[in-house]
Structures are given as C-alpha cells and as structure tokens.
Write an enzyme that holds these catalytic residues in place. Structure first.
Site, PDB file in Angstrom:
ATOM      1  N   GLY A  22       1.006  -0.782   7.680  1.00  0.00           N
ATOM      2  CA  GLY A  22       1.821   0.233   8.336  1.00  0.00           C
ATOM      3  C   GLY A  22       3.208   0.261   7.721  1.00  0.00           C
ATOM      4  O   GLY A  22       3.416  -0.205   6.589  1.00  0.00           O
TER       5      GLY A  22
ATOM      6  N   GLU B  90      11.165   5.936   2.013  1.00  0.00           N
ATOM      7  CA  GLU B  90       9.795   6.443   1.943  1.00  0.00           C
ATOM      8  C   GLU B  90       9.660   7.716   2.779  1.00  0.00           C
ATOM      9  O   GLU B  90       9.980   7.713   3.969  1.00  0.00           O
ATOM     10  CB  GLU B  90       8.826   5.378   2.476  1.00  0.00           C
ATOM     11  CG  GLU B  90       7.380   5.767   2.278  1.00  0.00           C
ATOM     12  CD  GLU B  90       6.411   4.769   2.920  1.00  0.00           C
ATOM     13  OE1 GLU B  90       6.663   4.355   4.064  1.00  0.00           O
ATOM     14  OE2 GLU B  90       5.414   4.426   2.276  1.00  0.00           O
TER      15      GLU B  90
ATOM     16  N   GLU C 168       0.891  -5.267   4.762  1.00  0.00           N
ATOM     17  CA  GLU C 168       0.823  -4.231   3.716  1.00  0.00           C
ATOM     18  C   GLU C 168       1.701  -3.088   4.179  1.00  0.00           C
ATOM     19  O   GLU C 168       1.361  -2.388   5.141  1.00  0.00           O
ATOM     20  CB  GLU C 168      -0.627  -3.739   3.549  1.00  0.00           C
ATOM     21  CG  GLU C 168      -1.581  -4.766   3.002  1.00  0.00           C
ATOM     22  CD  GLU C 168      -1.351  -5.082   1.534  1.00  0.00           C
ATOM     23  OE1 GLU C 168      -0.438  -4.494   0.911  1.00  0.00           O
ATOM     24  OE2 GLU C 168      -2.075  -5.935   1.017  1.00  0.00           O
TER      25      GLU C 168
ATOM     26  N   ASN D  72      -3.473   6.717   7.566  1.00  0.00           N
ATOM     27  CA  ASN D  72      -3.794   7.512   6.369  1.00  0.00           C
ATOM     28  C   ASN D  72      -5.196   7.275   5.805  1.00  0.00           C
ATOM     29  O   ASN D  72      -5.814   8.197   5.305  1.00  0.00           O
ATOM     30  CB  ASN D  72      -2.715   7.352   5.293  1.00  0.00           C
ATOM     31  CG  ASN D  72      -2.551   5.928   4.839  1.00  0.00           C
ATOM     32  OD1 ASN D  72      -2.848   5.002   5.575  1.00  0.00           O
ATOM     33  ND2 ASN D  72      -2.089   5.750   3.625  1.00  0.00           N
TER      34      ASN D  72
ATOM     35  N   CYS E 159       0.459   4.929   0.653  1.00  0.00           N
ATOM     36  CA  CYS E 159       1.512   3.917   0.480  1.00  0.00           C
ATOM     37  C   CYS E 159       1.916   3.791  -0.978  1.00  0.00           C
ATOM     38  O   CYS E 159       3.054   3.458  -1.278  1.00  0.00           O
ATOM     39  CB  CYS E 159       1.023   2.580   1.018  1.00  0.00           C
ATOM     40  SG  CYS E 159      -0.570   2.097   0.336  1.00  0.00           S
TER      41      CYS E 159
ATOM     42  N   LYS F  44      -7.112  -2.810  15.999  1.00  0.00           N
ATOM     43  CA  LYS F  44      -6.303  -1.797  16.695  1.00  0.00           C
ATOM     44  C   LYS F  44      -5.953  -0.720  15.667  1.00  0.00           C
ATOM     45  O   LYS F  44      -5.065  -0.889  14.850  1.00  0.00           O
ATOM     46  CB  LYS F  44      -5.010  -2.462  17.220  1.00  0.00           C
ATOM     47  CG  LYS F  44      -4.326  -1.785  18.400  1.00  0.00           C
ATOM     48  CD  LYS F  44      -4.009  -0.322  18.267  1.00  0.00           C
ATOM     49  CE  LYS F  44      -2.619  -0.005  17.792  1.00  0.00           C
ATOM     50  NZ  LYS F  44      -2.427   1.443  17.545  1.00  0.00           N
TER      51      LYS F  44
HETATM   52  P1  NAP Z   1       3.326   2.418  11.700  1.00  0.00           P
HETATM   53  O1  NAP Z   1       4.030   3.384  12.570  1.00  0.00           O
HETATM   54  O2  NAP Z   1       4.042   1.199  11.267  1.00  0.00           O
HETATM   55  O3  NAP Z   1       1.995   2.044  12.491  1.00  0.00           O
HETATM   56  C1  NAP Z   1       0.995   1.223  11.915  1.00  0.00           C
HETATM   57  C2  NAP Z   1       0.157   0.633  13.014  1.00  0.00           C
HETATM   58  O4  NAP Z   1       0.968  -0.271  13.767  1.00  0.00           O
HETATM   59  C3  NAP Z   1      -0.385   1.647  14.009  1.00  0.00           C
HETATM   60  O5  NAP Z   1      -1.680   1.261  14.406  1.00  0.00           O
HETATM   61  C4  NAP Z   1       0.598   1.501  15.157  1.00  0.00           C
HETATM   62  O6  NAP Z   1       0.082   1.941  16.382  1.00  0.00           O
HETATM   63  C5  NAP Z   1       0.825   0.022  15.154  1.00  0.00           C
HETATM   64  N1  NAP Z   1       2.027  -0.417  15.861  1.00  0.00           N
HETATM   65  C6  NAP Z   1       3.186   0.235  16.050  1.00  0.00           C
HETATM   66  N2  NAP Z   1       4.045  -0.521  16.775  1.00  0.00           N
HETATM   67  C7  NAP Z   1       3.410  -1.679  17.048  1.00  0.00           C
HETATM   68  C8  NAP Z   1       3.753  -2.854  17.772  1.00  0.00           C
HETATM   69  N3  NAP Z   1       4.939  -2.992  18.362  1.00  0.00           N
HETATM   70  N4  NAP Z   1       2.851  -3.834  17.869  1.00  0.00           N
HETATM   71  C9  NAP Z   1       1.641  -3.721  17.274  1.00  0.00           C
HETATM   72  N5  NAP Z   1       1.247  -2.627  16.596  1.00  0.00           N
HETATM   73  C10 NAP Z   1       2.121  -1.624  16.466  1.00  0.00           C
HETATM   74  O7  NAP Z   1       2.808   3.109  10.372  1.00  0.00           O
HETATM   75  P2  NAP Z   1       2.029   4.486  10.226  1.00  0.00           P
HETATM   76  O8  NAP Z   1       3.002   5.590  10.449  1.00  0.00           O
HETATM   77  O9  NAP Z   1       0.778   4.451  11.034  1.00  0.00           O
HETATM   78  O10 NAP Z   1       1.582   4.445   8.704  1.00  0.00           O
HETATM   79  C11 NAP Z   1       2.393   4.840   7.649  1.00  0.00           C
HETATM   80  C12 NAP Z   1       2.971   3.643   6.943  1.00  0.00           C
HETATM   81  O11 NAP Z   1       1.921   2.777   6.519  1.00  0.00           O
HETATM   82  C13 NAP Z   1       3.710   4.002   5.687  1.00  0.00           C
HETATM   83  O12 NAP Z   1       4.917   3.290   5.620  1.00  0.00           O
HETATM   84  C14 NAP Z   1       2.778   3.564   4.565  1.00  0.00           C
HETATM   85  O13 NAP Z   1       3.415   3.256   3.354  1.00  0.00           O
HETATM   86  C15 NAP Z   1       2.157   2.367   5.185  1.00  0.00           C
HETATM   87  N6  NAP Z   1       0.885   2.048   4.516  1.00  0.00           N
HETATM   88  C16 NAP Z   1       0.849   0.939   3.732  1.00  0.00           C
HETATM   89  C17 NAP Z   1      -0.316   0.632   3.031  1.00  0.00           C
HETATM   90  C18 NAP Z   1      -0.388  -0.588   2.160  1.00  0.00           C
HETATM   91  O14 NAP Z   1      -1.499  -1.017   1.880  1.00  0.00           O
HETATM   92  N7  NAP Z   1       0.714  -1.164   1.723  1.00  0.00           N
HETATM   93  C19 NAP Z   1      -1.435   1.458   3.158  1.00  0.00           C
HETATM   94  C20 NAP Z   1      -1.350   2.574   3.987  1.00  0.00           C
HETATM   95  C21 NAP Z   1      -0.181   2.865   4.665  1.00  0.00           C
HETATM   96  P3  NAP Z   1       0.431   3.428  16.902  1.00  0.00           P
HETATM   97  O15 NAP Z   1      -0.209   4.367  15.980  1.00  0.00           O
HETATM   98  O16 NAP Z   1      -0.152   3.491  18.232  1.00  0.00           O
HETATM   99  O17 NAP Z   1       1.917   3.513  16.938  1.00  0.00           O
END
Ligand code: NAP
Length: 497
Positions: free
Chosen positions: A233, A390, A255, A157, A289, A180
């Site tokens: 994530g 969420e 986070e 995002n 988020c 990454k």
């Molecule tokens: P996600 O699916 O959890 O992915 C986040 C990152 O983790 C991506 O780079 C993803 O790579 C990687 N990843 C996935 N599986 C992994 C594994 N087994 N080992 C290592 N890395 C792995 O989250 P998203 O859909 O990208 O983002 C949305 C989420 O982020 C929401 O829940 C949002 O609330 C949260 N977020 C939190 C904050 C905060 O500061 N608290 C800020 C922004 C977003 P791939 O893309 O290749 O799968």
C-alpha cells in the site's frame, strides 16, 4: 440497481461464510460507470478478533500443523489450478472493482497460479543445516519453522496478484493467514476464498476479513496473536503499520509507493523507448507502484522524443475497460480521481508545461466513470512536487538531463526507490547505471517485467523486505538451533558449554 439486486458477499472465517458482526456492508463501485455493483462486509474489531482466533486455532491444532510440507505444496498447487480454471471470471470481477483493463487483468490472473505452483514446489525444499560446531560431543542442527498467524493487507490496484505475493510463500512455509483486501476491491479476495475452500485447505488456514483499514485492518495489525504483517500500500500507511507492529515486535514486509525514473539516453532505440515510456505510465492508468512517472530525457533527444511520445499518447483509446480495444481505463476510486486532478493543478502552479491532457476526460466513451486524460508535463525540475510525490495516475513528468552523472543524481534524488528503467544501446552504461540506481528493480531496455522467480521490493521509503523469488519464503520462517549432547556425562554445570 437497487440494494437488493447487488451481489452481497460474506466474509470467510474459520472455514465458514459469515456476516460481519457489525451487520453492515460497504458498496463496491464500478469505476467505469461510478455505480455500485456489490456489497462488501464491513468487518469490525470483533471480526478481526475472530479471524485471528480462527487462524491461531488452525495453526496450533487440526490438520494443518501435522501436515507434511509435501502435502502443503500439493494443496497450494491445487489452489493454483483452480485460479487458472477461473482466471477469466476472476479478471472480470477485478475489472468491475478496480476499472483496470481486461487485457491487463486477464494476463495477470492467468499468471497468478504460477505463484502457487512455485511456492508449492518450494514448500518441501526448506532445509535446515547440520552445523559442524567447535564444541566436542555435540550435535547441532537448524530447523526453519513458520511464524504463526500472518496478516496480509493489499492495495486496490492488483488485488489477487498482490495476494499471491504474500499467501503463496506464507502458506508454503506453514503459516496461517488473515487476508484484508482494500475496501475498494474486496470482491475478488472473497471469490478467491471460495477456491481456497474448494481446494480443501483446513478451516482457518486462510481467512478473509473485509472492511475499512482503520477499523478491521487496524485491529488486525495490533492484535497480539499476529506474528507478521505483510503489507502492500502507500508509504504513509506502511509507516503506521511498521510503528504499530514494532510495539508487538511483529515482523513486517512492506511494499510501498514509488516515483520511478525511466531514463532515456541519446543512444537508445527511440522507438522502443517510447513504448517503454508509455507502458511505464499510461498502462494501468498509472495506477501501478512501479509507474515510470519521471521520464528523464537526455537533452540531445528530448525534443524528438517528446514529439514521438505525444504522437502515440494522443491516440490512446479511452473507454470501457472490459473492451479489449481500450488502452486507458478509469481511475479506480473517487478519492484517487480527486488526488490525480489535484496533482495536475499543483504541477501547473509549479510552472511545469502541460503538453498533453491536464484535465478530467469528458469523452462520450468515458461515460460517468472517473477518467483522467493521459497527461504529460514537460520542463519539470526534480525539486517540484510533481517530480517528488507519487500521483498514482496517468500523469508523466518529463525532466531533462545532460550526462550520465546528472541522470544518476536526479534519478536517486527522491525518497522512493522501487524501480527504474534505463534505455541505452551501450552495455557499459547499462551495467553502471544498474549498479548506481537506488532501486529494488532496474529494467534495461524494457519496463514493468515481473516474475514469481525474481525478488521484488523497495529501497528507501519504497519498502522493507522482498517478495517473490526463492528467498521470499524466508520472510515467513524463523530459525531454530537444536543442540544435542553426545557426551557420556553432563559436564561442570557452572561453566558455559
Ligand atoms: P493504502 O491506502 O495505503 O491502503 C492499502 C491497504 O491498507 C488497504 O487494504 C487499506 O484498507 C489498508 N489500511 C489502511 N489503513 C490501515 C490501517 N490503519 N491498518 C491496517 N490496514 C490499513 O494504499 P492504496 O491506496 O490501497 O494503494 C495505493 C498504494 O499502494 C500506492 O502508494 C502504491 O504505490 C502502493 N502499491 C505498492 C506496491 C508494491 O509492491 N510496492 C504494489 C501496489 C501498490 P482500506 O482500503 O480499507 O483503507
């Protein structure tokens, strides 16, 4: 566009631009038209291994470990200057990748340099202490040392903002990094790596390994030479990373997601609160988020507030995110688009009343993009899935409450605890609510304010550790205690000193 016309990227490892060892690339799509525009290297386990090896080599030998903290800080500030110089260009790359508004991304990218300036300034202000111990003839002091190789993993995002949250303190502390980015939004991280190179960081200090989380990401988090994983994530991925890191005793900063309450009391300035509700959920198409996805309305102002909210939300302009007039852009990825629409169906099945939107957008200005109409559900109760889970899209749940006590109870009754908003003119109420809400950030009469200077992070399932603010650098340091005897002889060796 044919494959050969797409922008084809390489990874940045050990100061070199390299093709992935898999010799495979992923298409990066533009959410506005659903079409690919770039090719991103699909890194595999071997790529992860060579990125960690490069980061480890840069940590242990070469110019970086010998560089003093003042020079490290200067490098970080130079990097900040380069990001500032290229902010508009980087913002346009991010819009092409994640479909967020150019207005939002260009403000974000112009702000990102502040992280490199702030933590660059902090680099040489990390001081140990001399401890006046209870031992005679003993001089004891502490040093705060870097951890080693840090893996930084980001969500789609806000790619370069989330990168700055991690890289600026990690590098200021003297670590080396493998970044990454999300598979959906890797282009800006690779553009950023060009600026790392231009700034003059020694090879291997910053590496960017792209590809799928389950491939290159998994290999990075389980690599034995990695000391820490800094992750942004979803909560499910965060839990998996925590479990994997535990087996190697790696540190983590997590986070994660949120289901933040935005609470409007009967004494609030309603005009401001409506703007706060809109910015809480429809800005960034709800893909933030800290989205204020649960709007808690005092029963006395509920009807008037919903009317005012609808009046503003109905007129939100959807369309091309590169157009400065657009207010709501597309959802970033096809799976996320399906997920948002699925949650809309769930809410309808649960009996919530859809008072706005409730379906995919089929307006001419939305073209073939992944657009969902700004959606508002009224009559939501906090036990519904739409109130607990969420969505990460432009979907708002409106929940009524009767008094302060009930507002606190509803607000805290979710597994998340990332942020909360309170709208009131009453100072006592503002302060007590800020005390009682289980959230890492509480905003009063505002929403979505962040700063490089102010700690950010989650309570409960929203995360572990804090980013931003001076203490964030501690998350990338470990403490060593050094004892020096000033005694003229070594005392009895069989007794604890
Ligand atoms: P996600 O699916 O959890 O992915 C986040 C990152 O983790 C991506 O780079 C993803 O790579 C990687 N990843 C996935 N599986 C992994 C594994 N087994 N080992 C290592 N890395 C792995 O989250 P998203 O859909 O990208 O983002 C949305 C989420 O982020 C929401 O829940 C949002 O609330 C949260 N977020 C939190 C904050 C905060 O500061 N608290 C800020 C922004 C977003 P791939 O893309 O290749 O799968």
């Amino acid at each position: 566009m044919t494959m050969s016309q797409l922008e084809k990227y390489q990874m940045y490892i050990g100061g070199k631009w390299v093709d992935p060892l898999s010799v495979a690339w992923l298409e990066s799509d533009n959410p506005y038209d659903g079409k690919p525009w770039a090719l991103i290297p699909r890194g595999n386990e071997e790529d992860a291994n060579r990125a960690v090896a490069a980061a480890k080599a840069a940590y242990t030998s070469g110019d970086w470990p010998g560089m003093n903290a003042t020079s490290r800080g200067a490098l970080l500030r130079r990097l900040g200057d380069l990001v500032a110089r290229d902010a508009e260009r980087l913002a346009a790359v991010e819009v092409r990748d994640n479909g967020k508004l150019i207005n939002e991304m260009s403000v974000q990218l112009k702000y990102v340099p502040q992280w490199y300036y702030y933590f660059g300034g902090l680099a040489d202000k990390v001081e140990g202490a001399v401890i006046p111990t209870d031992k005679a003839n003993m001089f004891n002091y502490t040093r705060h040392e870097p951890l080693g190789v840090v893996v930084a993993i980001t969500a789609w995002n806000s790619p370069l903002l989330l990168t700055a949250y991690k890289l600026a303190p990690a590098l200021a502390a003297g670590n080396t990094v493998v970044l990454k980015p999300s598979e959906y939004t890797s282009a800006s991280a690779l553009e950023f790596a060009k600026l790392v190179e231009e700034a003059g960081f020694p090879p291997g200090v910053v590496n960017v390994a792209t590809g799928y989380g389950r491939e290159v990401g998994e290999a990075l988090i389980s690599h034995p030479d990695v000391a820490k994983v800094a992750f942004t994530g979803g909560s499910a991925t965060g839990k998996h990373i925590y479990e994997t890191a535990a087996s190697g005793l790696k540190r983590v900063t997590l986070e994660l997601g949120g289901k933040s309450p935005n609470i409007v009391f009967e004494d609030a300035d309603l005009e401001d609160a409506v703007k706060g509700a809109i910015s809480g959920i429809f800005a960034a198409t709800g893909q933030t988020c800290v989205a204020g996805s649960r709007l808690l309305l005092h029963e006395r102002v509920h009807d008037e507030f919903v009317d005012r909210l609808l009046e503003t939300a109905k007129t939100a302009r959807m369309g091309d995110p590169m157009d400065v007039e657009t207010q709501v852009g597309p959802v970033t990825t096809p799976p996320q688009y399906e997920k948002v629409l699925n949650y809309i169906d769930i809410a309808k099945d649960e009996g919530a009343t859809c008072v706005l939107g409730g379906h995919a957008a089929q307006r001419p200005e939305c073209g073939d993009g992944w657009f969902v109409e700004p959606t508002i559900f009224d009559d939501v109760t906090n036990d519904m899935r739409i109130a607990q889970e969420e969505v990460f899209g432009p979907v708002l749940s409106v929940i009524r409450f009767g008094d302060e006590e009930e507002a606190v109870e509803i607000a805290n009754d979710v597994m998340y605890g990332l942020a909360a908003g309170v709208w009131t003119q009453n100072v006592r109420r503002a302060i007590t609510m800020a005390d009682r809400l289980q959230a890492g950030t509480v905003w009063v009469n505002t929403y979505r304010a962040i700063s490089f200077m102010s700690p950010f992070g989650g309570y409960k399932m929203s995360g572990l550790g804090r980013e931003n603010g001076a203490d964030a650098i501690r998350e990338y340091l470990q403490t060593k205690s050094v004892w020096i005897s000033t005694a003229s002889e070594v005392p009895n060796p069989f007794v604890l000193r």
